[in-house]
Design a protein around this motif. Structure first.
Motif, PDB file in Angstrom:
ATOM      1  N   ASN A  91      11.025   0.423 -13.425  1.00  0.00           N
ATOM      2  CA  ASN A  91      10.372   1.636 -13.932  1.00  0.00           C
ATOM      3  C   ASN A  91      10.023   2.614 -12.815  1.00  0.00           C
ATOM      4  O   ASN A  91      10.085   3.828 -13.011  1.00  0.00           O
ATOM      5  CB  ASN A  91       9.148   1.289 -14.772  1.00  0.00           C
ATOM      6  CG  ASN A  91       9.550   0.663 -16.089  1.00  0.00           C
ATOM      7  OD1 ASN A  91      10.627   0.932 -16.609  1.00  0.00           O
ATOM      8  ND2 ASN A  91       8.704  -0.187 -16.632  1.00  0.00           N
ATOM      9  N   SER A  92       9.659   2.098 -11.652  1.00  0.00           N
ATOM     10  CA  SER A  92       9.414   2.980 -10.502  1.00  0.00           C
ATOM     11  C   SER A  92      10.689   3.724 -10.137  1.00  0.00           C
ATOM     12  O   SER A  92      10.685   4.946  -9.927  1.00  0.00           O
ATOM     13  CB  SER A  92       8.939   2.173  -9.293  1.00  0.00           C
ATOM     14  OG  SER A  92       7.704   1.543  -9.529  1.00  0.00           O
ATOM     15  N   TRP A  93      11.801   2.990 -10.078  1.00  0.00           N
ATOM     16  CA  TRP A  93      13.061   3.614  -9.679  1.00  0.00           C
ATOM     17  C   TRP A  93      13.606   4.548 -10.756  1.00  0.00           C
ATOM     18  O   TRP A  93      14.248   5.553 -10.443  1.00  0.00           O
ATOM     19  CB  TRP A  93      14.079   2.563  -9.241  1.00  0.00           C
ATOM     20  CG  TRP A  93      13.733   2.082  -7.864  1.00  0.00           C
ATOM     21  CD1 TRP A  93      13.197   0.874  -7.505  1.00  0.00           C
ATOM     22  CD2 TRP A  93      13.854   2.836  -6.651  1.00  0.00           C
ATOM     23  NE1 TRP A  93      12.969   0.837  -6.153  1.00  0.00           N
ATOM     24  CE2 TRP A  93      13.367   2.022  -5.601  1.00  0.00           C
ATOM     25  CE3 TRP A  93      14.309   4.111  -6.359  1.00  0.00           C
ATOM     26  CZ2 TRP A  93      13.342   2.454  -4.279  1.00  0.00           C
ATOM     27  CZ3 TRP A  93      14.286   4.546  -5.036  1.00  0.00           C
ATOM     28  CH2 TRP A  93      13.803   3.724  -4.012  1.00  0.00           C
ATOM     29  N   GLY A 130       6.480  10.967 -14.530  1.00  0.00           N
ATOM     30  CA  GLY A 130       6.381  10.190 -15.757  1.00  0.00           C
ATOM     31  C   GLY A 130       6.350   8.683 -15.592  1.00  0.00           C
ATOM     32  O   GLY A 130       6.617   7.957 -16.545  1.00  0.00           O
ATOM     33  N   TYR A 131       6.011   8.228 -14.400  1.00  0.00           N
ATOM     34  CA  TYR A 131       5.882   6.780 -14.206  1.00  0.00           C
ATOM     35  C   TYR A 131       4.623   6.324 -14.930  1.00  0.00           C
ATOM     36  O   TYR A 131       3.548   6.867 -14.708  1.00  0.00           O
ATOM     37  CB  TYR A 131       5.790   6.447 -12.718  1.00  0.00           C
ATOM     38  CG  TYR A 131       5.550   4.989 -12.442  1.00  0.00           C
ATOM     39  CD1 TYR A 131       6.541   4.042 -12.698  1.00  0.00           C
ATOM     40  CD2 TYR A 131       4.349   4.543 -11.920  1.00  0.00           C
ATOM     41  CE1 TYR A 131       6.332   2.700 -12.447  1.00  0.00           C
ATOM     42  CE2 TYR A 131       4.131   3.208 -11.659  1.00  0.00           C
ATOM     43  CZ  TYR A 131       5.120   2.290 -11.923  1.00  0.00           C
ATOM     44  OH  TYR A 131       4.903   0.954 -11.674  1.00  0.00           O
ATOM     45  N   ASN A 132       4.759   5.348 -15.820  1.00  0.00           N
ATOM     46  CA  ASN A 132       3.590   4.903 -16.588  1.00  0.00           C
ATOM     47  C   ASN A 132       3.419   3.393 -16.574  1.00  0.00           C
ATOM     48  O   ASN A 132       2.787   2.839 -17.458  1.00  0.00           O
ATOM     49  CB  ASN A 132       3.673   5.425 -18.027  1.00  0.00           C
ATOM     50  CG  ASN A 132       4.948   4.989 -18.718  1.00  0.00           C
ATOM     51  OD1 ASN A 132       5.691   4.165 -18.212  1.00  0.00           O
ATOM     52  ND2 ASN A 132       5.204   5.553 -19.876  1.00  0.00           N
ATOM     53  N   ALA A 182       0.839  -1.212   0.000  1.00  0.00           N
ATOM     54  CA  ALA A 182       0.000   0.000   0.000  1.00  0.00           C
ATOM     55  C   ALA A 182       0.869   1.254   0.000  1.00  0.00           C
ATOM     56  O   ALA A 182       0.580   2.219  -0.726  1.00  0.00           O
ATOM     57  CB  ALA A 182      -0.935  -0.006   1.206  1.00  0.00           C
ATOM     58  N   GLU A 183       1.942   1.249   0.791  1.00  0.00           N
ATOM     59  CA  GLU A 183       2.831   2.410   0.822  1.00  0.00           C
ATOM     60  C   GLU A 183       3.554   2.581  -0.517  1.00  0.00           C
ATOM     61  O   GLU A 183       3.694   3.696  -1.019  1.00  0.00           O
ATOM     62  CB  GLU A 183       3.846   2.254   1.955  1.00  0.00           C
ATOM     63  CG  GLU A 183       3.214   2.364   3.334  1.00  0.00           C
ATOM     64  CD  GLU A 183       4.099   1.884   4.458  1.00  0.00           C
ATOM     65  OE1 GLU A 183       3.890   2.352   5.601  1.00  0.00           O
ATOM     66  OE2 GLU A 183       4.990   1.041   4.234  1.00  0.00           O
ATOM     67  N   ALA A 184       3.988   1.467  -1.102  1.00  0.00           N
ATOM     68  CA  ALA A 184       4.653   1.533  -2.408  1.00  0.00           C
ATOM     69  C   ALA A 184       3.686   2.036  -3.480  1.00  0.00           C
ATOM     70  O   ALA A 184       4.088   2.770  -4.391  1.00  0.00           O
ATOM     71  CB  ALA A 184       5.225   0.168  -2.785  1.00  0.00           C
ATOM     72  N   LYS A 185       2.417   1.681  -3.377  1.00  0.00           N
ATOM     73  CA  LYS A 185       1.419   2.203  -4.323  1.00  0.00           C
ATOM     74  C   LYS A 185       1.291   3.716  -4.182  1.00  0.00           C
ATOM     75  O   LYS A 185       1.135   4.423  -5.182  1.00  0.00           O
ATOM     76  CB  LYS A 185       0.056   1.535  -4.103  1.00  0.00           C
ATOM     77  CG  LYS A 185      -0.015   0.116  -4.628  1.00  0.00           C
ATOM     78  CD  LYS A 185      -1.379  -0.492  -4.354  1.00  0.00           C
ATOM     79  CE  LYS A 185      -1.431  -1.931  -4.833  1.00  0.00           C
ATOM     80  NZ  LYS A 185      -2.749  -2.552  -4.568  1.00  0.00           N
ATOM     81  N   ILE A 228       0.376   0.368 -11.152  1.00  0.00           N
ATOM     82  CA  ILE A 228       0.378   0.733  -9.734  1.00  0.00           C
ATOM     83  C   ILE A 228       0.138  -0.570  -8.975  1.00  0.00           C
ATOM     84  O   ILE A 228      -0.991  -0.928  -8.651  1.00  0.00           O
ATOM     85  CB  ILE A 228      -0.715   1.783  -9.413  1.00  0.00           C
ATOM     86  CG1 ILE A 228      -0.614   2.993 -10.337  1.00  0.00           C
ATOM     87  CG2 ILE A 228      -0.664   2.193  -7.941  1.00  0.00           C
ATOM     88  CD1 ILE A 228       0.652   3.812 -10.204  1.00  0.00           C
ATOM     89  N   ASP A 229       1.227  -1.306  -8.745  1.00  0.00           N
ATOM     90  CA  ASP A 229       1.122  -2.665  -8.210  1.00  0.00           C
ATOM     91  C   ASP A 229       1.752  -2.842  -6.831  1.00  0.00           C
ATOM     92  O   ASP A 229       1.740  -3.921  -6.273  1.00  0.00           O
ATOM     93  CB  ASP A 229       1.745  -3.669  -9.181  1.00  0.00           C
ATOM     94  CG  ASP A 229       3.221  -3.393  -9.448  1.00  0.00           C
ATOM     95  OD1 ASP A 229       3.791  -2.462  -8.833  1.00  0.00           O
ATOM     96  OD2 ASP A 229       3.809  -4.116 -10.276  1.00  0.00           O
ATOM     97  N   GLY A 230       2.316  -1.771  -6.282  1.00  0.00           N
ATOM     98  CA  GLY A 230       2.920  -1.873  -4.958  1.00  0.00           C
ATOM     99  C   GLY A 230       4.289  -2.522  -4.953  1.00  0.00           C
ATOM    100  O   GLY A 230       4.797  -2.870  -3.891  1.00  0.00           O
TER     101      GLY A 230
END
Length: 146
Positions: free
Chosen positions: A82-84, A70-72, A56-59, A75-77
């Protein structure tokens, strides 16, 4: 010994692929390869590093990255490559990250993250590139406030 383990792993992976394709019993000889045959394939493992964040926090972080950096991806937590990459764009713009935008949260990424966390999220430790307990606690505060 290591090559035997690798060969067993490759044979097991081929068996799984065969079963998924309709079963080894129905596969023709053109599909089934002898156990000694190998092929060169690139396998990409999507590594994630949440540095102690819950899904949940990562989401929350991914939503923030989507809105501002620009993260595309999903949203999977799971803070993966790509998040980094998106986070590194932020860190490069504001927090002194001067390395490659590669999605690997290595020591230079962590140092820049620590500068961000020290500025606004209660991190009091050294800027050392080690995501220890103080970094993780401040990152949780960031994730819950972003």
């Amino acid at each position: 010994m290591r090559s035997n383990a690798l060969a067993r792993t490759l044979v097991s992976a081929a068996a799984v692929v065969g079963l998924a394709a309709g079963g080894l019993a129905t596969a023709g000889t053109s599909f089934a390869a002898p156990a000694s045959a190998t092929s060169a394939r690139t396998v990409t493992i999507k590594a994630t590093n949440n540095f102690g964040l819950t899904s949940a926090e990562a989401k929350n972080v991914q939503n923030w990255l989507h809105t501002y950096w620009g993260y595309n991806d999903g949203i999977d937590g799971q803070l993966g490559t790509n998040s980094w990459k998106a986070f590194q764009r932020c860190l490069q713009t504001y927090w002194g990250y001067n390395d490659t935008i590669d999605g690997d949260p290595g020591p230079n990424t962590i140092k820049a993250l620590q500068r961000l966390l020290k500025d606004s999220w209660g991190y009091t430790g050294a800027i050392d590139g080690d995501a220890g307990s103080g970094t993780r606690a401040a990152f949780k505060r960031f994730a819950n406030g972003s």
